[in-house]
Design a protein around this motif. Structure first.
Motif, short mmCIF file in Angstrom:
data_model
loop_
_atom_site.label_atom_id
_atom_site.label_comp_id
_atom_site.label_asym_id
_atom_site.label_seq_id
_atom_site.Cartn_x
_atom_site.Cartn_y
_atom_site.Cartn_z
N SER A 18 49.44 33.37 41.64
CA SER A 18 48.01 33.66 41.83
C SER A 18 47.39 34.22 40.56
O SER A 18 46.27 33.86 40.19
CB SER A 18 47.85 34.64 42.99
OG SER A 18 46.49 34.95 43.21
N VAL A 19 48.12 35.09 39.87
CA VAL A 19 47.65 35.66 38.60
C VAL A 19 47.48 34.56 37.56
O VAL A 19 46.48 34.51 36.84
CB VAL A 19 48.62 36.74 38.08
CG1 VAL A 19 48.29 37.13 36.64
CG2 VAL A 19 48.56 37.98 38.97
N ALA A 56 40.91 36.30 44.08
CA ALA A 56 41.42 36.35 45.45
C ALA A 56 42.92 36.60 45.39
O ALA A 56 43.69 35.74 44.97
CB ALA A 56 41.12 35.03 46.17
N ALA A 57 43.32 37.79 45.79
CA ALA A 57 44.72 38.21 45.66
C ALA A 57 45.48 38.10 46.96
O ALA A 57 44.91 37.84 48.03
CB ALA A 57 44.76 39.66 45.16
N PHE A 104 37.69 42.43 44.21
CA PHE A 104 38.81 41.60 44.68
C PHE A 104 38.74 41.40 46.19
O PHE A 104 38.20 42.23 46.93
CB PHE A 104 40.15 42.26 44.35
CG PHE A 104 40.44 42.43 42.89
CD1 PHE A 104 39.67 41.81 41.92
CD2 PHE A 104 41.49 43.23 42.47
CE1 PHE A 104 39.93 41.97 40.57
CE2 PHE A 104 41.77 43.41 41.13
CZ PHE A 104 40.99 42.78 40.17
N THR A 105 39.33 40.30 46.64
CA THR A 105 39.61 40.12 48.07
C THR A 105 41.11 39.95 48.21
O THR A 105 41.80 39.54 47.28
CB THR A 105 38.90 38.89 48.67
OG1 THR A 105 39.39 37.70 48.03
CG2 THR A 105 37.39 38.99 48.48
N TYR A 106 41.62 40.29 49.38
CA TYR A 106 43.06 40.20 49.65
C TYR A 106 43.32 39.46 50.95
O TYR A 106 42.53 39.55 51.89
CB TYR A 106 43.68 41.60 49.74
CG TYR A 106 43.86 42.27 48.40
CD1 TYR A 106 45.06 42.16 47.70
CD2 TYR A 106 42.84 43.01 47.84
CE1 TYR A 106 45.23 42.76 46.47
CE2 TYR A 106 42.99 43.63 46.60
CZ TYR A 106 44.19 43.50 45.92
OH TYR A 106 44.35 44.10 44.70
N ALA A 137 47.88 40.40 34.20
CA ALA A 137 48.30 40.97 35.48
C ALA A 137 47.83 42.42 35.62
O ALA A 137 47.42 42.84 36.71
CB ALA A 137 49.82 40.90 35.60
N ALA A 138 47.88 43.17 34.53
CA ALA A 138 47.40 44.55 34.58
C ALA A 138 45.92 44.60 34.88
O ALA A 138 45.44 45.44 35.65
CB ALA A 138 47.69 45.24 33.24
N ARG A 139 45.17 43.68 34.30
CA ARG A 139 43.73 43.60 34.54
C ARG A 139 43.43 43.29 36.01
O ARG A 139 42.42 43.73 36.56
CB ARG A 139 43.11 42.53 33.63
CG ARG A 139 41.59 42.56 33.57
CD ARG A 139 41.09 41.55 32.55
NE ARG A 139 41.47 41.89 31.21
CZ ARG A 139 40.89 42.84 30.47
NH1 ARG A 139 39.90 43.57 30.98
NH2 ARG A 139 41.28 43.07 29.24
N LEU A 140 44.33 42.55 36.64
CA LEU A 140 44.14 42.16 38.04
C LEU A 140 44.96 43.03 39.00
O LEU A 140 45.12 42.70 40.17
CB LEU A 140 44.55 40.69 38.22
CG LEU A 140 43.73 39.69 37.42
CD1 LEU A 140 44.28 38.28 37.57
CD2 LEU A 140 42.25 39.71 37.82
#
Length: 369
Positions: free
Chosen positions: A180-181, A162-163, A250-252, A330-333
């Motif tokens: 968050s990450v 959840a971003a 993902f959700t934002y 972080a790159a993965r997300l």
């Protein structure tokens, strides 16, 4: 005495390396996730309280999901705005898709999200439940497909990411997204290590049977928050938990607009974590104390002019290990820019958490409204 302090410092750095490379690396350096689309029956659960403007945007996006077998369970938790009216309009617009649950205030569960969610879960007609917050948006029309793809006969819980939305020229936004990450890295990595302990209700899925096996939220019903974290901490095991981290899954949601709002949210999370299993509380505290100790001891050793030829290399190695691990995570997300200021943000997070811990000693954070 100076040498003893340095040896303690070395021990702290070793513990940090174990966390970053030994544990968090299990997610940061994991192979790309494979997706096999399934046709499992899914109930998407949306619990809203005074979220009229948000659900106007959310429900059409959920209705447009590219998935063959799902329903939308819309829960109005005694809203005082137009939330219920809007839900009723969507019920008319999507009569075969929407199932509306109207919750009235109950004296025993006044304003409790856990009470409202329980009614919604009981009303759900599908075997698998997928949760999203009313203030969130799915990142794609494949959100349900990707999250449900990680269910198997044994894996009945799926943890998602959840971003927060990115804001240009906002350092606070970078801090919030890095936090968050880090949180996601922790619960993803520990799940891959076979010791899942946390999840985020803004993007979380599990089989309905898991809810009823433990009588829902009964074991922590008096805690007016943590309907996601405390439930996962109770039921998740190395055998039944999977993770999903594809961008489509993902959700934002909109980022917190002020430092004060963000701290308030962190207070709630920290308070909730105080009800985790003892072993989980210990690993959370050990990581934080190792972070704080690293900063404090590094400052002390530098102030006392300890031999820089020994001190500096240790500090550099520790920062490289942490930076590389978190950068990969972080790159993965899809949050690369959140780690550009890693050393500065880490220090801010350490002392913000110190303030949160101190404040929570004297007052409890307010629950979900």
């Amino acid at each position: 005495m100076l040498n003893i302090i340095f040896y303690v410092f070395i021990g702290v750095v070793v513990l940090q390396m174990v966390y970053y490379l030994g544990v968090y690396g299990k997610f940061a350096f994991a192979k790309p996730l494979s997706i096999t689309t399934k046709r499992l029956p899914v109930s998407v659960i949306v619990c809203a309280k005074n979220d009229a403007e948000n659900i106007k945007q959310l429900i059409p996006l959920l209705a447009a999901q590219n998935y063959p077998d799902f329903e939308l369970v819309l829960i109005d938790n005694a809203s005082s705005d137009d939330t219920l009216d809007i839900f009723e309009e969507f019920e008319k617009q999507y009569p075969n898709l929407v199932r509306l649950v109207k919750v009235e205030n109950n004296e025993a569960f006044w304003g409790s999200k856990k009470y409202a969610l329980t009614l919604g879960i009981k009303a759900a007609r599908k075997d698998y439940l997928l949760f999203i917050d009313a203030k969130c948006m799915p990142n794609s029309t494949e959100w349900i497909a990707h999250m449900s793809s990680q269910f198997t006969m044994s894996k009945t819980i799926v943890l998602g990411y959840a971003a927060y939305e990115k804001k240009k020229n906002s350092f606070l936004n970078k801090i919030i997204r890095y936090d968050s990450v880090l949180t996601a890295t922790q619960y993803f990595a520990w799940a891959r290590a076979g010791k899942p302990f946390n999840g985020n209700g803004r993007n979380l899925a599990y089989k309905k049977d898991e809810f009823f096996k433990v009588n829902g939220y009964i074991n922590h019903i008096k805690v007016h928050m943590g309907e996601d974290s405390l439930f996962i901490n109770e039921v998740a095991t190395n055998k039944n938990t999977s993770i999903c981290y594809t961008p489509e899954s993902f959700t934002y949601r909109e980022s917190r607009k002020s430092f004060k709002e963000w701290v308030k949210e962190k207070r709630k999370k920290t308070f909730t974590a105080s009800f985790f299993k003892s072993a989980d509380q210990l690993q959370i505290k050990a990581f934080y104390l190792s972070q704080l100790s690293f900063i404090v001891l590094a400052i002390v050793l530098a102030a006392l002019q300890f031999n820089w030829m020994f001190l500096v290399p240790v500090i550099i190695v520790r920062y490289i290990a942490g930076w590389v691990t978190m950068a990969q995570s972080a790159a993965r997300l899809h949050e690369k820019d959140a780690v550009y200021w890693y050393p500065v943000i880490e220090i801010i997070l350490i002392f913000t958490q110190l303030y949160v811990n101190f404040t929570n000693l004297f007052s409890k954070p307010t629950h979900w409204k």
